[in-house]
Structure formats: structure tokens, C-alpha cells
Design a protein around this motif. Structure first.
Motif, PDB file in Angstrom:
ATOM      1  N   ILE A 199     -31.942  34.522  17.421  1.00 22.86           N
ATOM      2  CA  ILE A 199     -32.808  34.059  18.506  1.00 22.86           C
ATOM      3  C   ILE A 199     -32.344  32.707  19.021  1.00 22.86           C
ATOM      4  CG2 ILE A 199     -35.135  33.286  19.071  1.00 22.86           C
ATOM      5  CD1 ILE A 199     -36.192  35.394  17.146  1.00 22.86           C
ATOM      6  N   HIS A 200     -32.087  31.756  18.095  1.00 23.17           N
ATOM      7  CA  HIS A 200     -31.714  30.409  18.512  1.00 23.17           C
ATOM      8  C   HIS A 200     -30.360  30.393  19.207  1.00 23.17           C
ATOM      9  CE1 HIS A 200     -35.182  28.752  16.524  1.00 23.17           C
ATOM     10  NE2 HIS A 200     -34.832  29.285  15.361  1.00 23.17           N
ATOM     11  N   VAL A 201     -29.401  31.142  18.698  1.00 21.86           N
ATOM     12  CA  VAL A 201     -28.090  31.201  19.335  1.00 21.86           C
ATOM     13  C   VAL A 201     -28.195  31.882  20.697  1.00 21.86           C
ATOM     14  CG1 VAL A 201     -25.744  32.115  19.151  1.00 21.86           C
ATOM     15  CG2 VAL A 201     -26.865  31.163  17.134  1.00 21.86           C
ATOM     16  N   SER A 202     -29.036  32.904  20.795  1.00 22.04           N
ATOM     17  CA  SER A 202     -29.217  33.591  22.075  1.00 22.04           C
ATOM     18  C   SER A 202     -29.808  32.661  23.125  1.00 22.04           C
ATOM     19  CB  SER A 202     -30.122  34.815  21.893  1.00 22.04           C
ATOM     20  OG  SER A 202     -29.523  35.774  21.049  1.00 22.04           O
ATOM     21  N   TYR A 203     -30.776  31.845  22.711  1.00 20.02           N
ATOM     22  CA  TYR A 203     -31.326  30.856  23.642  1.00 20.02           C
ATOM     23  C   TYR A 203     -30.252  29.849  24.059  1.00 20.02           C
ATOM     24  CZ  TYR A 203     -36.293  32.120  23.503  1.00 20.02           C
ATOM     25  OH  TYR A 203     -37.503  32.762  23.669  1.00 20.02           O
ATOM     26  N   ALA A 204     -29.397  29.469  23.116  1.00 17.92           N
ATOM     27  CA  ALA A 204     -28.323  28.518  23.428  1.00 17.92           C
ATOM     28  C   ALA A 204     -27.337  29.108  24.428  1.00 17.92           C
ATOM     29  CB  ALA A 204     -27.608  28.108  22.143  1.00 17.92           C
ATOM     30  N   VAL A 205     -26.980  30.377  24.223  1.00 16.83           N
ATOM     31  CA  VAL A 205     -26.076  31.047  25.163  1.00 16.83           C
ATOM     32  C   VAL A 205     -26.733  31.145  26.534  1.00 16.83           C
ATOM     33  CG1 VAL A 205     -24.922  33.229  25.678  1.00 16.83           C
ATOM     34  CG2 VAL A 205     -24.876  32.319  23.355  1.00 16.83           C
ATOM     35  N   HIS A 206     -28.007  31.488  26.528  1.00 18.24           N
ATOM     36  CA  HIS A 206     -28.749  31.586  27.790  1.00 18.24           C
ATOM     37  C   HIS A 206     -28.735  30.243  28.516  1.00 18.24           C
ATOM     38  CE1 HIS A 206     -31.867  33.047  30.558  1.00 18.24           C
ATOM     39  NE2 HIS A 206     -32.402  31.853  30.431  1.00 18.24           N
ATOM     40  N   ALA A 207     -29.011  29.168  27.793  1.00 14.22           N
ATOM     41  CA  ALA A 207     -29.030  27.833  28.402  1.00 14.22           C
ATOM     42  C   ALA A 207     -27.651  27.444  28.923  1.00 14.22           C
ATOM     43  CB  ALA A 207     -29.518  26.801  27.393  1.00 14.22           C
ATOM     44  N   ALA A 208     -26.602  27.852  28.200  1.00 11.81           N
ATOM     45  CA  ALA A 208     -25.236  27.513  28.607  1.00 11.81           C
ATOM     46  C   ALA A 208     -24.878  28.140  29.949  1.00 11.81           C
ATOM     47  CB  ALA A 208     -24.246  27.958  27.536  1.00 11.81           C
ATOM     48  N   VAL A 209     -25.542  29.226  30.307  1.00  4.41           N
ATOM     49  CA  VAL A 209     -25.312  29.868  31.604  1.00  4.41           C
ATOM     50  C   VAL A 209     -26.320  29.366  32.638  1.00  4.41           C
ATOM     51  CG1 VAL A 209     -25.307  32.070  32.846  1.00  4.41           C
ATOM     52  CG2 VAL A 209     -24.331  31.932  30.543  1.00  4.41           C
ATOM     53  N   ALA A 210     -27.586  29.248  32.240  1.00  5.79           N
ATOM     54  CA  ALA A 210     -28.643  28.905  33.187  1.00  5.79           C
ATOM     55  C   ALA A 210     -28.535  27.472  33.695  1.00  5.79           C
ATOM     56  CB  ALA A 210     -30.006  29.122  32.539  1.00  5.79           C
ATOM     57  N   ILE A 211     -28.241  26.528  32.814  1.00 10.41           N
ATOM     58  CA  ILE A 211     -28.212  25.114  33.224  1.00 10.41           C
ATOM     59  C   ILE A 211     -27.136  24.842  34.271  1.00 10.41           C
ATOM     60  CG2 ILE A 211     -27.780  22.758  32.414  1.00 10.41           C
ATOM     61  CD1 ILE A 211     -29.229  23.515  29.825  1.00 10.41           C
ATOM     62  N   PRO A 212     -25.880  25.288  34.066  1.00  6.69           N
ATOM     63  CA  PRO A 212     -24.888  25.078  35.138  1.00  6.69           C
ATOM     64  C   PRO A 212     -25.274  25.755  36.455  1.00  6.69           C
ATOM     65  CG  PRO A 212     -23.799  25.632  33.078  1.00  6.69           C
ATOM     66  CD  PRO A 212     -25.260  25.868  32.869  1.00  6.69           C
ATOM     67  N   ALA A 213     -25.936  26.906  36.371  1.00 13.00           N
ATOM     68  CA  ALA A 213     -26.366  27.588  37.592  1.00 13.00           C
ATOM     69  C   ALA A 213     -27.380  26.738  38.355  1.00 13.00           C
ATOM     70  CB  ALA A 213     -26.962  28.951  37.253  1.00 13.00           C
ATOM     71  N   VAL A 214     -28.314  26.142  37.632  1.00 10.10           N
ATOM     72  CA  VAL A 214     -29.319  25.288  38.269  1.00 10.10           C
ATOM     73  C   VAL A 214     -28.670  24.033  38.847  1.00 10.10           C
ATOM     74  CG1 VAL A 214     -31.377  23.882  37.852  1.00 10.10           C
ATOM     75  CG2 VAL A 214     -31.183  26.150  36.805  1.00 10.10           C
ATOM     76  N   VAL A 215     -27.762  23.435  38.089  1.00 10.52           N
ATOM     77  CA  VAL A 215     -27.082  22.219  38.557  1.00 10.52           C
ATOM     78  C   VAL A 215     -26.282  22.504  39.827  1.00 10.52           C
ATOM     79  CG1 VAL A 215     -25.288  20.533  37.997  1.00 10.52           C
ATOM     80  CG2 VAL A 215     -26.999  21.166  36.269  1.00 10.52           C
ATOM     81  N   PHE A 216     -25.572  23.635  39.846  1.00  6.67           N
ATOM     82  CA  PHE A 216     -24.780  23.980  41.026  1.00  6.67           C
ATOM     83  C   PHE A 216     -25.676  24.225  42.236  1.00  6.67           C
ATOM     84  CE2 PHE A 216     -22.763  27.397  43.608  1.00  6.67           C
ATOM     85  CZ  PHE A 216     -21.785  26.612  44.194  1.00  6.67           C
ATOM     86  N   SER A 217     -26.786  24.926  42.020  1.00  2.00           N
ATOM     87  CA  SER A 217     -27.718  25.166  43.119  1.00  2.00           C
ATOM     88  C   SER A 217     -28.261  23.853  43.665  1.00  2.00           C
ATOM     89  CB  SER A 217     -28.877  26.053  42.635  1.00  2.00           C
ATOM     90  OG  SER A 217     -29.847  26.216  43.646  1.00  2.00           O
ATOM     91  N   ALA A 218     -28.655  22.952  42.772  1.00  2.00           N
ATOM     92  CA  ALA A 218     -29.158  21.641  43.204  1.00  2.00           C
ATOM     93  C   ALA A 218     -28.084  20.874  43.980  1.00  2.00           C
ATOM     94  CB  ALA A 218     -29.620  20.840  41.992  1.00  2.00           C
ATOM     95  N   TYR A 219     -26.848  20.960  43.514  1.00  2.00           N
ATOM     96  CA  TYR A 219     -25.737  20.278  44.180  1.00  2.00           C
ATOM     97  C   TYR A 219     -25.590  20.749  45.631  1.00  2.00           C
ATOM     98  CZ  TYR A 219     -20.870  19.341  45.489  1.00  2.00           C
ATOM     99  OH  TYR A 219     -19.741  18.964  46.164  1.00  2.00           O
ATOM    100  N   LEU A 220     -25.662  22.063  45.832  1.00  2.00           N
ATOM    101  CA  LEU A 220     -25.509  22.593  47.186  1.00  2.00           C
ATOM    102  C   LEU A 220     -26.639  22.112  48.102  1.00  2.00           C
ATOM    103  CD1 LEU A 220     -24.283  26.283  46.719  1.00  2.00           C
ATOM    104  CD2 LEU A 220     -22.949  24.223  47.167  1.00  2.00           C
ATOM    105  N   TRP A 221     -27.857  22.005  47.565  1.00  2.00           N
ATOM    106  CA  TRP A 221     -28.970  21.541  48.389  1.00  2.00           C
ATOM    107  C   TRP A 221     -28.858  20.047  48.662  1.00  2.00           C
ATOM    108  CZ3 TRP A 221     -32.977  24.223  50.753  1.00  2.00           C
ATOM    109  CH2 TRP A 221     -32.975  25.602  50.512  1.00  2.00           C
ATOM    110  N   ILE A 222     -28.346  19.282  47.698  1.00  2.00           N
ATOM    111  CA  ILE A 222     -28.142  17.853  47.928  1.00  2.00           C
ATOM    112  C   ILE A 222     -27.067  17.619  48.982  1.00  2.00           C
ATOM    113  CG2 ILE A 222     -27.285  15.712  46.869  1.00  2.00           C
ATOM    114  CD1 ILE A 222     -28.608  16.638  44.255  1.00  2.00           C
ATOM    115  N   LYS A 223     -25.987  18.383  48.882  1.00  2.00           N
ATOM    116  CA  LYS A 223     -24.852  18.216  49.791  1.00  2.00           C
ATOM    117  C   LYS A 223     -25.091  18.852  51.154  1.00  2.00           C
ATOM    118  CE  LYS A 223     -21.309  16.762  48.835  1.00  2.00           C
ATOM    119  NZ  LYS A 223     -20.756  15.387  49.002  1.00  2.00           N
TER     120      LYS A 223
END
Length: 325
Positions: A199-223
Motif C-alpha cells: 500500500i505504502h509503495v503504491s501510494y509513493a508510485v502514485h505520488a511520483a506520477v501525480a505530483i509532476p503532472a500537477v506541477v506541469f499543469s500549474a506551470y502551463l497556467w502560470i506561463k
């Protein structure tokens, strides 16, 4: 909620209960038909608006998108939430002076509709902040608070208390230990659990994909990137951050597909990009059959990552080509 096996859980907030309460005044068949017609009508109107200027053959493919048929078959609210998200983005995109005063207000109202399934609306405030869309942000907050307040007035505060107390239990049963559901859950978390990770590793893998996706989306809206790319990134990231969703929620995939097709006006889509869109178009069907036949793989997370990579390539590739000139 009644199912063929008896009673199913109701993991929705009182806002959605308030929204469906009027349908309880009708016989089940009529209520289901009316709910479906309203959802299909709203979804169809948004997709038709997004498909303006797209080639006829592509419009036909969008109309035949399996995600819509799956949501209708399941009797779920995915078409309504996708329509609300798409409607908000359409309104935010408009630059007409005549509509400039009302559009942020209506966009905020559309975002507030996502309160019926709030996990699908969590990234919209971030996008509005990054994009400095203050009127839409204030409107969405005001409408969301009003929506919640009306649900309290109609259903009582106890309904919210019960919902909040039930969420951890639902997460434990359906998400962490719901191995019977993982096959039909097109999420990174479920894919990790199917691969045998803890469970904990699965959440970590999920976060490793979700966080960059959110950061990239925010970047596009900022730019203030091309709106098609901003909208595509936001909707893709919304799907990627979900640890729990089912195949019918992939009705949302029509939004980034439509926005990326529209972005062909800025630069022609390559064969690889068309192939990526085609694979994404198939994902609701793949996710559904993976759940029905208990297949040990979900391809939708990989397809979503590929769509996001395609969005990034078009953003940075376009910027590079302009610099080269």
C-alpha cells in the motif's frame, strides 16, 4: 444505492444527494431516463462546442467515444462532471468583450457543480490561481459554499458528518484492500497494487506520477501557454491525481483529446501524436473489459502519461520553433 447484489455504498457528498433528490419524486425508470438525458445533453453540448472547426471525420470519432457509452451504461455522473469541467474551460477560454463580465461568473458556477464529486475539482482552484483568473476563482468559491450550505439546510449537518466519517472506511475497503476493484480502476495506484506492491509503495508510485503532472499543469497556467495545452494538461492531471476512480470516469478523456486535436491549428499533429490520441480514445473500453474479465493490467495510466508528454512536447517544441525564427 441499490445494485443487483443488494445495496452498494454511497461514497458521495450531500451535495450530490441534494442534486439527485428531485429525481426521487419520479418512478425509477423515468428518473433514470431523465437523469441520463440531462447528462448526455450537457456532455454533448460541451463536446460539440469543443469540436467546432475540427474535421467531420474527427467529430464522428468524438461522438462515438466509448467513454460516453460506458458512463451511460453504468448510470454514473461522469458525463455531468465532464460537462461541468469542459463548460468551465470553454467559458474561461472566451476572450469576447461582450461576454467578459459574465463568463468568469458562469465558469465559477460550472466548477461549483464539481462539488458533487469534489475530488475531480481540486485542481481547478490551483489553475485559476496560477492563471490569475480571480473573478472565476471567487465565483467558484462562492457558488461552492452556497451549494454546500443549501445541502445542509435541506439534509441537515448530520449528512456531512456521516459522509466525512465514512470516507476513511470506504477508502480502506474500496481502495487499499479492494482487490476485486483494482482490475477496473484505471489509476496508477491500482496498477501498482495489481503489480504486487504494498500500500505504502503504491501510494509513493502514485505520488511520483501525480505530483509532476500537477506541477506541469500549474506551470502551463502560470506561463499562459496556449489555452488548448493548458486545458488538456489540467484535465489529464485531474485524472492522474485520482487514486480511486472507475472506468466510467474516463468519460473525462474526451476533453484533453478534443483540446489537443484543436491545438493542431498551431502545429500539425504528427502520426505519433495521432496514434497517442487514438490509444487514449480506446482506454475507457480497455479499462471496462479489464474490470469485467479481471485482467491483471490497466493501460489507462500509461496512456494518460503519454498524453501529458505529448502536451509537454507541443508546448516546448512550439516555443523552441518560435525562438528559432
Amino acid at each position: 444505492m441499490r445494485s443487483a447484489a443488494g445495496f452498494s455504498p454511497w461514497p458521495y457528498p450531500p451535495t450530490f444527494l441534494l442534486a439527485v433528490l428531485p429525481f426521487g419524486l419520479l418512478p425509477f425508470g423515468w428518473a433514470f431516463a431523465l437523469f441520463t438525458m440531462l447528462c448526455v445533453g450537457a456532455y454533448g453540448a460541451v463536446i460539440a462546442r469543443l469540436s467546432r472547426g475540427i474535421e467531420r471525420s474527427t467529430v464522428v470519432a468524438m461522438a462515438a467515444f466509448p467513454g460516453a457509452a460506458l458512463a451511460i451504461y453504468a448510470g454514473q455522473n461522469s458525463l455531468l462532471t465532464a460537462a461541468a469541467a469542459g463548460g468551465a474551460l470553454v467559458l474561461l477560454e472566451s476572450r469576447s468583450k461582450l461576454e467578459s463580465e459574465s463568463n468568469p461568473l458562469f465558469a465559477g458556477a460550472c466548477i461549483a457543480i464539481l462539488a458533487i464529486k469534489p475530488q475531480f475539482g481540486v485542481l481547478f482552484p490551483l489553475a485559476l490561481i496560477c492563471g490569475r483568473q480571480w473573478k472565476a476563482l471567487i465565483a467558484s468559491a462562492a457558488f461552492s459554499i452556497a451549494f454546500a450550505a443549501v445541502s445542509v439546510a435541506a439534509l441537515g449537518f448530520e449528512a456531512w458528518v456521516a459522509f466525512i466519517w465514512y470516507l476513511p472506511e470506504f477508502g480502506r475497503l474500496a481502495l487499499q484492500h479492494g482487490n476485486g476493484l483494482w482490475h477496473g480502476m484505471p489509476t496508477v495506484f491500482a496498477a501498482a497494487r495489481l503489480a504486487g506492491l504494498s500500500i505504502h509503495v503504491s501510494y509513493a508510485v502514485h505520488a511520483a506520477v501525480a505530483i509532476p503532472a500537477v506541477v506541469f499543469s500549474a506551470y502551463l497556467w502560470i506561463k499562459e501557454a496556449r489555452f488548448e495545452l493548458r486545458a488538456a494538461a489540467l484535465t489529464i492531471a485531474t485524472l492522474l491525481v485520482q487514486p480511486y476512480m472507475m472506468s466510467y470516469d474516463l468519460a473525462w478523456l474526451a476533453l484533453p483529446i478534443a483540446f489537443l486535436i484543436r491545438d493542431a491549428k498551431a502545429r500539425e499533429l504528427s502520426r505519433a501524436e495521432w496514434a497517442t490520441l487514438g490509444i487514449a480514445w480506446l482506454m475507457p473500453a480497455q479499462a471496462f473489459f479489464a474490470g469485467v474479465f479481471q485482467l491483471p493490467c490497466q493501460l489507462a495510466p500509461a496512456a494518460l502519461v503519454a498524453l501529458l508528454a505529448m502536451t509537454a512536447r507541443r508546448q516546448f517544441g512550439l516555443a523552441k520553433s518560435r525562438t528559432g525564427r
